[in-house]
Design an enzyme around this catalytic site. Structure first.
Site, PDB file in Angstrom:
ATOM      1  N   CYS A   1       0.865  -1.143   0.031  1.00  0.00           N
ATOM      2  CA  CYS A   1      -0.113   0.046  -0.060  1.00  0.00           C
ATOM      3  C   CYS A   1       1.018   1.173   0.089  1.00  0.00           C
ATOM      4  O   CYS A   1       0.278   2.224  -0.208  1.00  0.00           O
ATOM      5  CB  CYS A   1      -0.952   0.063   1.119  1.00  0.00           C
TER       6      CYS A   1
ATOM      7  N   CYS B   1      -2.560   9.573   6.386  1.00  0.00           N
ATOM      8  CA  CYS B   1      -1.566   9.488   7.152  1.00  0.00           C
ATOM      9  C   CYS B   1      -2.122   9.498   8.660  1.00  0.00           C
ATOM     10  O   CYS B   1      -1.755   8.813   9.338  1.00  0.00           O
ATOM     11  CB  CYS B   1      -0.465  10.368   6.788  1.00  0.00           C
TER      12      CYS B   1
END
Ligand SMILES: Cc1ncc(COP(=O)(O)O)c(C=O)c1O
Ligand code: FES
Lengths: 279, 393
Positions: free
Chosen positions: A35, A105
């Site tokens: 990913c 994130c």
């Protein structure tokens, strides 16, 4: 070029609490190499439920590293109870904001914290339960995760959902489904009652993680005995593309190795439908 | 932008993204922004004299490519040249509905393939092997009677891999199809002689060879049927409407003249610095691999993949040292996947996300390379200490 705040820059260049944590009694792991980002969070929680220490290991871009660093600073000294209320928004706010394309994130931080707390409580990792329906097969994102991101952050467009969860950011096949979820959530007051748990087959991400684990823990050590090595090149559904390295790559028997050792082991341990081919 | 970072304060190893304009090029352009502002199409001498400058530039470009001046069409950029070539081939042969290109083209060509596919064309996307090489037998097998165009890049912008264009041209010509070559990265670094290699269209871009951004060329072989992309006035003999960007065209002409004389330097001095950089990094940093075909590669390019670290993080740390490079990682581009080129080559995920491209120019100095060699091992070490995937023990 990303417009990172000074705080992001600072936490990226001088991350706090890096590395494994001796005496950690809770670990939360999210993401994967495939990913492009992954976070392993270590917690040391006292018997009365206080997070005495926290540390992380992160693979990812500057904002992923900064988000991880911020997360550990945010939770140290808090009770598990208090810490479990921390969301991606708190992480982003601590850093003075993140570029919108990088919000995932901070979401990764929130998810790692949740995973670590589950681990401490002795609960199985989230993925092993039937938590919603898989929407984005590229990044292994479920509708539950998408709905959570929409609600917590007031998202209104598919692009925003991609920024926060990555869902929709690769092949794009799931974008229509994401739009449906957005529409549902907008009319949520009326139509949203509860998300029915649906039994679902292994997601591509889960399968990939399992394949990577078996490759690392079982197959590579066996190949290494003959001076060979193997690398995962790509996965499409049940098709696993590998490359043989070292002694194996020139070995004429490498085709045999792939079928007899690699494919057989992966079929036994991961998914009987797996088909292994050489890149 | 609060603080402006100037070119002379950085180590610029991102020349495949864009290059500095050569001082000699700036010099020839300057008067064309001030006292010599005429329009080349005007009847008066003041304007008309511009066509003389434009044609001098045309001769310089033709000289570098081994082409005839009348085969050179000035455009606004490499992207426009690619679009013009593809649409021209498609429009002049409406009965042909097949297009061949590769999986590793620049987006300027990939997007055209996607568009043609949407419009009902059958598109063959040629793959590459793990070193980025094409299978020429596959190319030969793919060409059909209804192939409107084969579009293949000369050299790859990410890895520097150079395709065997002479062989490709022969194969395509033998089978009677048209060939477009995106040579944006190759011009000035690879010797090109269009008088010997049967290519129908070829694209180049000024800003990759020390001319400004926003000027390009499409070479159209004499006798090739052509339809303009931009229609209007009869500039460029009706092949590209729009008032000529005289200063930039003149700058590009000068840049081509310079490139011709600097070619040997690119292939020896620049290549030697690139090799020093690459060898030094591989020796100092474990678990690093070179992406691309090292035997057939642009002299200025090195793409190196570092295991278990992420490219954007590497670039930002290098940025702290004033080192400019680029990456094939997802995070930098704002996309979420690693570059299509590295994926087409099957670079393992463990490496693809940590790929860094260094691209040098004839302005790169040995001191700059030494600085990178000094800084880079520490950067990778730091990031690997943070990464959960680092092989430890
Ligand atoms: C191979 C290739 N083709 C086309 C282009 C586009 O050129 P321009 O930026 O002049 O449109 C580039 C520039 O990045 C390139 O590297
Ligand atoms: S399925 Fe979601 S991006 Fe591919």
């Amino acid at each position: 070029m990303w417009d990172y705040t000074d705080k992001v820059q600072e936490h990226f260049l001088h991350p706090r609490n890096v590395g494994e944590l001796p005496g950690a009694n809770a670990v939360g792991e999210v993401g994967s190499l495939a990913c492009g980002d992954a976070l392993k969070l270590f917690l040391k929680i006292s018997p009365d439920g206080i997070i005495e220490d926290a540390s992380f290991q992160t693979f990812g871009c500057a904002s992923a590293i900064a988000s991880s660093s911020a997360l550990t600073e945010l939770i140290k000294g808090k009770s598990v109870e208090e810490a479990s209320k921390i969301t991606n928004k708190d992480i982003a706010a601590y850093l003075g904001g993140l570029p919108k394309e990088k919000m995932h994130c901070s979401v990764m931080g929130e998810e790692a914290l949740e995973a670590a707390i589950r681990n401490w409580k002795g609960l199985p990792p989230r993925e092993q339960e039937e938590e919603g329906r898989l929407v984005c097969k590229c990044f292994g994102v479920t509708d539950t995760q998408i709905r959570k991101a929409i609600r917590e952050n007031g998202l209104t467009t598919v692009d925003e959902v991609t920024n926060f969860t990555k869902a929709g950011g690769a092949c794009g096949d799931c974008r229509e489904q994401i739009q449906d979820i957005l529409d549902e959530e907008r009319g949520a007051a009326k139509s949203f009652t509860e998300i029915k748990p649906v039994t679902r087959p292994m997601s591509n991400i889960q399968r990939m993680q399992n394949v990577m684990r078996v490759l690392d823990e079982d197959i590579r050590p066996r190949l290494a005995q003959d001076g060979g090595d193997i690398e995962l090149v790509d996965m499409e559904g049940t098709k696993v593309v590998v490359a043989m390295r070292g002694a194996c790559s020139s070995c004429r028997a490498s085709q045999l190795t792939i079928k007899d050792l690699v494919e057989k082991t992966l079929r036994e341990q991961v998914d009987p439908a797996i088909n292994v081919v050489e890149a | 932008m609060s603080d402006i970072v100037k070119g002379d304060s950085v180590i610029y190893l991102d020349n495949n993204a864009t290059t500095r304009v050569a001082p000699e090029v700036v010099e020839v352009m300057l008067p064309l922004f001030s006292e010599l502002y005429g329009n080349a199409s005007s009847m008066h001498t003041f304007g008309g004299q511009m066509s003389h400058f434009v044609n001098e530039a045309r001769a310089n470009v033709a000289g570098l490519l081994g082409a005839r001046p009348e085969e050179i069409v000035f455009t606004s950029c490499g992207t426009e040249s690619d679009s013009t070539a593809v649409f021209s081939a498609v429009e002049t042969q409406p009965e042909k509905k097949h297009f061949i290109t590769t999986r590793v083209e620049h987006p300027a060509v990939i997007a055209l393939g996607n568009l043609l596919e949407k419009r009902g064309y059958d598109v063959t996307w040629l793959g590459v092997d793990s070193r980025g090489r094409l299978d020429l037998d596959e190319l030969a097998r793919s060409i059909r009677k209804d192939t409107a165009l084969v579009s293949i890049m000369y050299a790859n912008n990410e890895t520097g891999t150079v395709f065997p264009v002479d062989d490709i041209a022969r194969i395509v010509k033998e089978r009677g199809a048209l060939l477009h070559v995106d040579a944006v990265q190759a011009v000035g670094k690879e010797p090109i002689d269009l008088s010997r290699t049967p290519i129908d269209f070829l694209a180049l871009s000024g800003h990759k060879l020390h001319a400004p951004k926003g000027v390009g060329v499409l070479y159209v072989r004499k006798g090739t049927r052509f339809r303009p992309f931009l229609r209007g006035g009869h500039q460029e003999r009706g092949r590209r409407a729009g008032t000529e960007n005289v200063p930039y065209i003149v700058g590009l002409g000068k840049a081509c003249e310079l490139a011709g004389s600097a070619m040997a330097q690119e292939r020896t001095q620049v290549a030697a610095l690139r090799d020093k950089l690459e060898r030094g990094l591989l020796a100092a940093i474990p678990n690093a691999i070179v992406n691309g075909d090292v035997e057939h590669r642009l002299p200025n390019t090195s793409s190196i993949a570092f295991e278990s670290v992420e490219g954007e993080a590497i670039l930002l740390m290098l940025n702290e040292f004033g080192i400019c490079a680029s990456s094939g990682s997802a995070c930098t581009s704002g996309s979420l996947e690693p570059s299509h080129v590295l994926r087409a080559m099957g670079v393992p995920f463990t490496y693809a996300h940590g790929s860094i491209r260094f691209s040098l120019s004839r302005y790169t100095t040995e001191a700059e390379i030494d600085k990178v060699l000094e800084v880079m091992p520490g950067v990778i070490k730091t990031l690997r200490e943070i990464s959960p995937f680092t092989r430890r023990g």
